[in-house]
Each structure stands twice: as C-alpha cells, then as structure tokens.
Design a protein around this motif. Sequence first.
Motif, PDB file in Angstrom:
ATOM      1  N   THR A  45      -2.582   2.488  -7.132  1.00 55.72           N
ATOM      2  CA  THR A  45      -1.616   3.222  -7.753  1.00 55.72           C
ATOM      3  C   THR A  45      -0.297   2.417  -7.841  1.00 55.72           C
ATOM      4  O   THR A  45      -0.717   1.061  -7.853  1.00 55.72           O
ATOM      5  CB  THR A  45      -0.929   4.433  -6.770  1.00 55.72           C
ATOM      6  OG1 THR A  45       0.011   5.029  -7.357  1.00 55.72           O
ATOM      7  CG2 THR A  45      -0.479   4.005  -5.452  1.00 55.72           C
ATOM      8  N   SER A  46       0.836   2.580  -8.329  1.00 56.64           N
ATOM      9  CA  SER A  46       1.998   1.730  -8.515  1.00 56.64           C
ATOM     10  C   SER A  46       3.363   2.361  -8.333  1.00 56.64           C
ATOM     11  O   SER A  46       3.342   3.828  -8.171  1.00 56.64           O
ATOM     12  CB  SER A  46       2.195   1.381  -9.769  1.00 56.64           C
ATOM     13  OG  SER A  46       2.456   2.098 -10.874  1.00 56.64           O
ATOM     14  N   VAL A  47       4.341   1.710  -8.244  1.00 58.50           N
ATOM     15  CA  VAL A  47       5.825   2.455  -8.300  1.00 58.50           C
ATOM     16  C   VAL A  47       5.945   2.930 -10.049  1.00 58.50           C
ATOM     17  O   VAL A  47       5.540   2.237 -10.695  1.00 58.50           O
ATOM     18  CB  VAL A  47       6.657   1.554  -7.730  1.00 58.50           C
ATOM     19  CG1 VAL A  47       6.604   1.223  -6.374  1.00 58.50           C
ATOM     20  CG2 VAL A  47       6.721   0.053  -8.537  1.00 58.50           C
ATOM     21  N   MET A  58      -0.851  -0.387  -3.794  1.00 56.76           N
ATOM     22  CA  MET A  58       0.251  -0.266  -4.670  1.00 56.76           C
ATOM     23  C   MET A  58       0.793  -1.337  -5.313  1.00 56.76           C
ATOM     24  O   MET A  58       1.193  -2.286  -4.801  1.00 56.76           O
ATOM     25  CB  MET A  58       1.378   0.580  -3.875  1.00 56.76           C
ATOM     26  CG  MET A  58       2.686   0.961  -4.841  1.00 56.76           C
ATOM     27  SD  MET A  58       3.950   1.786  -3.656  1.00 56.76           S
ATOM     28  CE  MET A  58       4.697   0.830  -2.950  1.00 56.76           C
ATOM     29  N   ILE A  59       0.338  -1.389  -6.903  1.00 54.86           N
ATOM     30  CA  ILE A  59       0.804  -2.518  -7.438  1.00 54.86           C
ATOM     31  C   ILE A  59       2.124  -2.471  -8.248  1.00 54.86           C
ATOM     32  O   ILE A  59       2.808  -1.730  -7.888  1.00 54.86           O
ATOM     33  CB  ILE A  59      -0.068  -2.838  -8.394  1.00 54.86           C
ATOM     34  CG1 ILE A  59      -0.105  -1.752  -9.473  1.00 54.86           C
ATOM     35  CG2 ILE A  59      -1.375  -3.096  -7.956  1.00 54.86           C
ATOM     36  CD1 ILE A  59      -1.113  -1.910 -10.816  1.00 54.86           C
ATOM     37  N   THR A  90       1.010  -1.172  -0.008  1.00 51.98           N
ATOM     38  CA  THR A  90       0.012   0.045  -0.112  1.00 51.98           C
ATOM     39  C   THR A  90       0.857   1.207  -0.001  1.00 51.98           C
ATOM     40  O   THR A  90       1.984   1.167   0.655  1.00 51.98           O
ATOM     41  CB  THR A  90      -0.972   0.013   1.226  1.00 51.98           C
ATOM     42  OG1 THR A  90      -0.196   0.407   2.507  1.00 51.98           O
ATOM     43  CG2 THR A  90      -1.610  -1.301   1.412  1.00 51.98           C
ATOM     44  N   VAL A  91       0.475   2.355  -0.691  1.00 47.46           N
ATOM     45  CA  VAL A  91       1.300   3.408  -0.771  1.00 47.46           C
ATOM     46  C   VAL A  91       1.103   4.230   0.586  1.00 47.46           C
ATOM     47  O   VAL A  91       1.774   5.075   1.080  1.00 47.46           O
ATOM     48  CB  VAL A  91       0.631   4.435  -1.929  1.00 47.46           C
ATOM     49  CG1 VAL A  91      -0.444   5.023  -1.660  1.00 47.46           C
ATOM     50  CG2 VAL A  91       1.695   5.573  -2.162  1.00 47.46           C
ATOM     51  N   CYS A  92      -0.006   3.733   1.280  1.00 40.79           N
ATOM     52  CA  CYS A  92      -0.376   4.356   2.751  1.00 40.79           C
ATOM     53  C   CYS A  92       0.922   3.982   3.671  1.00 40.79           C
ATOM     54  O   CYS A  92       1.322   4.936   4.363  1.00 40.79           O
ATOM     55  CB  CYS A  92      -1.479   3.641   3.396  1.00 40.79           C
ATOM     56  SG  CYS A  92      -2.965   3.447   2.048  1.00 40.79           S
ATOM     57  N   GLU A  93       1.533   2.688   3.544  1.00 40.78           N
ATOM     58  CA  GLU A  93       2.580   2.626   4.440  1.00 40.78           C
ATOM     59  C   GLU A  93       3.849   3.157   3.690  1.00 40.78           C
ATOM     60  O   GLU A  93       4.717   3.622   4.403  1.00 40.78           O
ATOM     61  CB  GLU A  93       2.691   1.159   4.506  1.00 40.78           C
ATOM     62  CG  GLU A  93       1.578   0.455   5.482  1.00 40.78           C
ATOM     63  CD  GLU A  93       1.794  -1.083   5.472  1.00 40.78           C
ATOM     64  OE1 GLU A  93       1.984  -1.740   6.460  1.00 40.78           O
ATOM     65  OE2 GLU A  93       1.177  -1.713   4.358  1.00 40.78           O
ATOM     66  N   ILE A 129      -7.603   5.127 -10.614  1.00 42.13           N
ATOM     67  CA  ILE A 129      -6.077   4.706 -10.844  1.00 42.13           C
ATOM     68  C   ILE A 129      -5.078   6.086 -10.747  1.00 42.13           C
ATOM     69  O   ILE A 129      -5.513   6.987 -11.029  1.00 42.13           O
ATOM     70  CB  ILE A 129      -5.900   3.831 -12.084  1.00 42.13           C
ATOM     71  CG1 ILE A 129      -6.143   4.692 -13.203  1.00 42.13           C
ATOM     72  CG2 ILE A 129      -6.821   2.487 -11.987  1.00 42.13           C
ATOM     73  CD1 ILE A 129      -5.737   4.130 -14.621  1.00 42.13           C
ATOM     74  N   LEU A 130      -3.899   5.810 -10.024  1.00 42.77           N
ATOM     75  CA  LEU A 130      -2.960   6.807  -9.995  1.00 42.77           C
ATOM     76  C   LEU A 130      -1.768   6.319 -10.552  1.00 42.77           C
ATOM     77  O   LEU A 130      -1.016   5.472 -10.086  1.00 42.77           O
ATOM     78  CB  LEU A 130      -2.747   7.217  -8.198  1.00 42.77           C
ATOM     79  CG  LEU A 130      -1.644   8.342  -8.024  1.00 42.77           C
ATOM     80  CD1 LEU A 130      -1.809   9.493  -8.973  1.00 42.77           C
ATOM     81  CD2 LEU A 130      -1.603   8.451  -6.731  1.00 42.77           C
ATOM     82  N   THR A 131      -1.513   6.886 -11.817  1.00 41.40           N
ATOM     83  CA  THR A 131      -0.367   5.889 -12.675  1.00 41.40           C
ATOM     84  C   THR A 131       0.961   6.793 -12.610  1.00 41.40           C
ATOM     85  O   THR A 131       1.051   8.174 -12.328  1.00 41.40           O
ATOM     86  CB  THR A 131      -1.086   5.782 -14.003  1.00 41.40           C
ATOM     87  OG1 THR A 131      -0.727   6.866 -14.644  1.00 41.40           O
ATOM     88  CG2 THR A 131      -2.062   5.033 -14.337  1.00 41.40           C
ATOM     89  N   PRO A 132       2.165   6.391 -12.940  1.00 41.24           N
ATOM     90  CA  PRO A 132       3.127   6.807 -13.264  1.00 41.24           C
ATOM     91  C   PRO A 132       3.081   7.582 -14.758  1.00 41.24           C
ATOM     92  O   PRO A 132       1.988   7.522 -15.176  1.00 41.24           O
ATOM     93  CB  PRO A 132       4.381   5.977 -13.291  1.00 41.24           C
ATOM     94  CG  PRO A 132       3.655   4.671 -13.510  1.00 41.24           C
ATOM     95  CD  PRO A 132       2.299   5.063 -12.947  1.00 41.24           C
ATOM     96  N   ASP A 133       4.108   8.341 -15.249  1.00 44.88           N
ATOM     97  CA  ASP A 133       4.081   9.040 -16.333  1.00 44.88           C
ATOM     98  C   ASP A 133       4.289   7.983 -17.425  1.00 44.88           C
ATOM     99  O   ASP A 133       4.309   8.481 -18.683  1.00 44.88           O
ATOM    100  CB  ASP A 133       4.946  10.147 -16.365  1.00 44.88           C
ATOM    101  CG  ASP A 133       6.356  10.070 -16.207  1.00 44.88           C
ATOM    102  OD1 ASP A 133       6.723   8.650 -16.435  1.00 44.88           O
ATOM    103  OD2 ASP A 133       7.130  10.901 -16.182  1.00 44.88           O
TER     104      ASP A 133
END
Length: 316
Positions: A119-121, A73-74, A51-54, A152-156
């Motif tokens: 979201t993701s790295v 966070m995938i 999780t992005v929370c952590e 969804i919250l993606t990178p670029d």
Amino acid sequence: MRAMNDMASVPAAPGERPARIRKPDWIRVKAPVSEGYHETRRLMRDLKLNTVCEEAACPNIGECWTKRHATVMILGDVCTRACAFCNVKTGMPRSVDPLEPENVAIAAARMGLQHIVVTSVDRDDLPDGGAGQFVKVIRALRRETPDTTIEILTPDFRGKMRAAVAAICEAEPDVYNHNLETVPRLYPTIRPGARYYASLRLLEEVKAHDPRIFTKSGIMLGLGEQRLEVHQVMDDMRSADIDFITMGQYLQPTPRHAAVAEFVPPKAFAAYGAIARAKGFLQVAASPLTRSSYHAGDDFAAMRAAREAKVAAAVR
C-alpha cells in the motif's frame, strides 16, 4: 497481559474532553511479544521499509508479524491528506526512495511470502500520484519472487486516476484494492479529501483495463453509518464489479481522530457478511478485527478458487 488499544473515546459536550471507555472483549487483542514479531520488525528496519501495520496502529500486528506477514507501505510515511480516521502522519513528504522497490522484493524473498500486500500514503505532490513507484515495486517482486502473488492497495490518485490505473494494470498485479472506507454521507467529515463515486470509478477502470485482475474494497463500521447505507455500498460495489469486500470495526487511533459511534457486535458483522455473499461477491471478510490485508493470502486463494468454480459452472 495488557491488551492493545483497549480504550476508546466517546463524543463529549463542547469544551469537554472525550470520555474514555473500555472496548468490548471481542475487539481487544494482546500486545505483541513473540520472537517472530521482533524478527519481522528488525527486517523492516534493516531494509528501511515502512508498514501500514505500524503507521495505522493495526490491532492485528502481533498475529500477522508473528507469522512473518507485513503490509509494506511505500512512498514514505507522510501523507499529503488528513483523513479523520487515519493515524498516518500528515505533512510534506520526502523525496521518493529509489531503492524502495528492490528492498520490498528483498523483504518478500527473506520472509518467504506467498502473497504480499503493498500500500502507500497519498502523494498528491507527485505528478503521477505515486503510480510509477507501484509499477516499479510490482516489477521488482516479479523478478525477485516470481511465485509470490501481489496485492496492491492504492490511493485514489486524485486528478490522475485514469493514467495511474492504466500504468499499474499494465504491470499486472493479482489484486487491485482501493478502499471506499465509509458510506457516502460520512465522506465530508471522515474522508474529506476524497470522493465516493470517484473511488468507485477507479475500481471500474481496473476491470475495464484488465478484467482478469481481482478488485477489492473495504469499509469501516462504527462511524455512525446506517444499516441500509451499508447495503447500498454493497450494491454500488457490485455494480462496479468488485470481487471482494472487507468490513471491519473502526477504532479511534487517538483522541484527535473521529470518535467511535458504535462498537458493532460480531453477530451484526456476520449478518452483513451473509448479505454480501448473497449479493454475489466472490469473497467476503466481515468481523470486528477484519482489515484490508488481514489473512489476505488465504482470502486471495479462496477468491481465485471461487472464480474458477464459477467459470467451470458456466461452461457446464
């Protein structure tokens, strides 16, 4: 009870350690202790989900996890970039987990989520930047929890943006979020692996591909940006037809990261929020503790209602 993240660094002279100062009361939160928090944590561990929370040390984790809300966070917990504001580990990521999409869907079902944020790295090592995994997660959620709305919250997707956005939009998320993070002037030091106008183009591509998808972006305040620079970012977002802006206080995760230049007071956030609403955003979230996924479900419902009202007014 001890407050989480109640200390911050300030810039120091060369050769000196940064001074540690106490944060203002408006940014301090209590450490999470509730049973709901621990239940959410156990569920994430059982399903081997990050999780992005952590990973990003979010100050709202106690409140959100108590309510059984978590931002998944995938694509692992190791990022291929090293942004100056982010607490996620940097290095060479492991291979993509083929069970991850189903496990995300199982978590959403068990938590009874009406709205989920995924979201993701950054995965610059993957041929598609990880877009395929987002598609698989969206499809798994549609099968397992068809009534859950998906954000969804993606990178670029550096160098792969157009194909990645097209593939994800075909899967039809309800909200596509990509954060600009800061003003263009600060990109070389705060977000050196990204380009401001490339991020704007990504969100323009989403609208061009499917105008029904809500778009969303956010910036952090307190990194040294100027007021007029923030106003210009708002204008740039509106030019890209972005529906929803979030603005929150930057908090320095460790002494290795960029220092806080200023703790922006709540009144200033309220003023920025009023300006953003005047500029025509469907939804605005602006406060010191605002984060991309904080109260995301309620904000999505408000944004959808605002669009429906806007369409109805145009018909009359």
